[in-house]
Scaffold this motif. Sequence first.
Motif, PDB file in Angstrom:
ATOM      1  N   PRO A 198       0.832  -1.206   0.000  1.00  0.00           N
ATOM      2  CA  PRO A 198       0.000   0.000   0.000  1.00  0.00           C
ATOM      3  C   PRO A 198       0.866   1.255   0.000  1.00  0.00           C
ATOM      4  N   VAL A 199       0.657   2.111  -0.993  1.00  0.00           N
ATOM      5  CA  VAL A 199       1.456   3.330  -1.144  1.00  0.00           C
ATOM      6  C   VAL A 199       0.511   4.515  -1.305  1.00  0.00           C
ATOM      7  N   GLY A 200       0.660   5.501  -0.430  1.00  0.00           N
ATOM      8  CA  GLY A 200      -0.112   6.732  -0.542  1.00  0.00           C
ATOM      9  C   GLY A 200      -1.485   6.628   0.110  1.00  0.00           C
ATOM     10  N   PHE A 201      -1.953   7.765   0.615  1.00  0.00           N
ATOM     11  CA  PHE A 201      -3.293   7.869   1.213  1.00  0.00           C
ATOM     12  C   PHE A 201      -4.041   8.972   0.464  1.00  0.00           C
ATOM     13  N   TYR A 202      -5.246   8.656   0.025  1.00  0.00           N
ATOM     14  CA  TYR A 202      -6.046   9.573  -0.773  1.00  0.00           C
ATOM     15  C   TYR A 202      -7.428   9.702  -0.151  1.00  0.00           C
ATOM     16  N   ASP A 203      -7.801  10.914   0.208  1.00  0.00           N
ATOM     17  CA  ASP A 203      -9.116  11.162   0.805  1.00  0.00           C
ATOM     18  C   ASP A 203     -10.015  11.774  -0.265  1.00  0.00           C
ATOM     19  N   SER A 261      -3.089   2.602   8.089  1.00  0.00           N
ATOM     20  CA  SER A 261      -2.050   1.612   8.392  1.00  0.00           C
ATOM     21  C   SER A 261      -2.484   0.716   9.541  1.00  0.00           C
ATOM     22  N   GLY A 262      -3.046   1.325  10.580  1.00  0.00           N
ATOM     23  CA  GLY A 262      -3.521   0.533  11.712  1.00  0.00           C
ATOM     24  C   GLY A 262      -4.700  -0.346  11.349  1.00  0.00           C
ATOM     25  N   ALA A 263      -5.592   0.173  10.517  1.00  0.00           N
ATOM     26  CA  ALA A 263      -6.804  -0.571  10.162  1.00  0.00           C
ATOM     27  C   ALA A 263      -6.477  -1.807   9.337  1.00  0.00           C
ATOM     28  N   ILE A 264      -5.519  -1.681   8.419  1.00  0.00           N
ATOM     29  CA  ILE A 264      -5.213  -2.828   7.558  1.00  0.00           C
ATOM     30  C   ILE A 264      -3.995  -3.605   8.038  1.00  0.00           C
ATOM     31  N   GLU A 265      -3.412  -3.159   9.176  1.00  0.00           N
ATOM     32  CA  GLU A 265      -2.295  -3.855   9.799  1.00  0.00           C
ATOM     33  C   GLU A 265      -1.107  -3.977   8.845  1.00  0.00           C
ATOM     34  N   ARG A 266      -0.904  -2.924   8.085  1.00  0.00           N
ATOM     35  CA  ARG A 266       0.217  -2.877   7.149  1.00  0.00           C
ATOM     36  C   ARG A 266       0.560  -1.416   6.908  1.00  0.00           C
ATOM     37  N   GLU A 267       1.827  -1.070   6.950  1.00  0.00           N
ATOM     38  CA  GLU A 267       2.211   0.326   6.802  1.00  0.00           C
ATOM     39  C   GLU A 267       1.868   0.853   5.417  1.00  0.00           C
ATOM     40  N   VAL A 268       1.168   1.982   5.394  1.00  0.00           N
ATOM     41  CA  VAL A 268       0.909   2.672   4.140  1.00  0.00           C
ATOM     42  C   VAL A 268       2.124   3.545   3.850  1.00  0.00           C
TER      43      VAL A 268
END
Length: 468
Positions: A92-97, A432-439
Amino acid sequence: MTATGPTSQWQLRAAFAARLSEMYGREVPAYTTLVDVSREVNEDVLRARGADAERLGSIGRVTAERHGAIRVGTPREMRQVARVFAALGMHPVGFYDLREAAASAVPVVSTAFRPVDGEELARNPFRVFTSMLTPADPRFFDADLRTRLETFLAGRELFPPELLTLADRAAQERELPQEDAERFLHLAVRSFELSAEPVDAAWYRTLERISAVAADIGGVRSTHLNHLTPRVLDIDELYRRMTERGIEMIDAIQGPPAWHGPDVLLRQTSFRALAEPRALRAPDGTVHTGALRVRFGEVEARGIALTPAGRARYDELLDLVDQQAAQGTGEPRADIARAVWERHLPDSEAQLAAEGLGYFTYHPVPDRPRDGSRPPADLGELLRQGWVHARPVVYEDFLPRSAAGIFQSNLTGEGTRHAAHEGTAYDAAWLSGAIEREVLDPFTLYARQQDASLVQVARALELDAVRR
């Protein structure tokens, strides 16, 4: 995939992308037209520009390149899809709202799963833009609808346990035996097919009044591929050719304008979402054939990755274009944007690099004449004096405003947003916390790539200086 021996992660990724493309072409025939036209445009650009056409990726990579888009409803479903993509070497790369980026109601937050290593990207740069519904946001869902929606989502299964078990094994071992690889690919592709199961029409319409995207996610008992995007070297020419073929395109190309300077970031467009036959179940239990309009065909042209300073400049220019367009002079928005770009953005790669606005990898010039001089300490001077040359880093990620523009241009309506309510906070750390993997942060990845090249340049120049 190899004829014998285990199947590596990148081979799984390449096979998965190819099989998704075949599946989507069967489901959405206009997608096949989009791929064909993209290939024609790329071949024409390659003939016209020669090696320069491959400056941002070989023609082999560009032709094979795809990004998909899917939508899930809950953190649990996002965790599961992250396991599937981990099997393919995708992070997972990047966060988009998109809630904040869209003018219409698009109640999702998103990330993109993709390879992060340069060699892996060169082998196959498949990406999947993955959006997750936000039922906790009171601007879109009241308490009663939130409860009903969360109950519905909790009762469905998107990915069979066998697929997840195989995915975990592939992620851990970084490969799968052939037979298991085939089974994994079969189950994974099937998970993203459009389901023939009847849709509860009343429930779907309830969510559609809030948002067509919410209905597409929470109004059905499965997920599906929303679009699959080829990459093209001249998106303006593709837009023209698709229109000539009678394919209805959205009103504009999203992202930076076409101009005489270097391509930066990402430009996207699509044909409009198609009304597809779907089985709908009425309140009395009867099933009839109706139509839902949720899937479309997107295409993209990728440019140079921008640094934080360059990205800030890009956002400022977008705001400036908005301000000038709002003045109502009647000038086309594309012309306004082009003029703004020409006034405020460097019109050469060298200047982008010198001003620290773009990411590049740097390489010593091997045949520079030895004149007894020592290399300067300044990067700009190293470039100007011909000690090193800069190779642009391709932008591998997405733009929230462009993604939202594509989403809303293909929606059936504006939806409903209660602006008086305060929106629920989401960010990369929460996801990151929700999917248990660092974004992962895209800027960090690009900087790491650039910095590694600078270290190599410094060592090479130091060695060269000793030899002199």
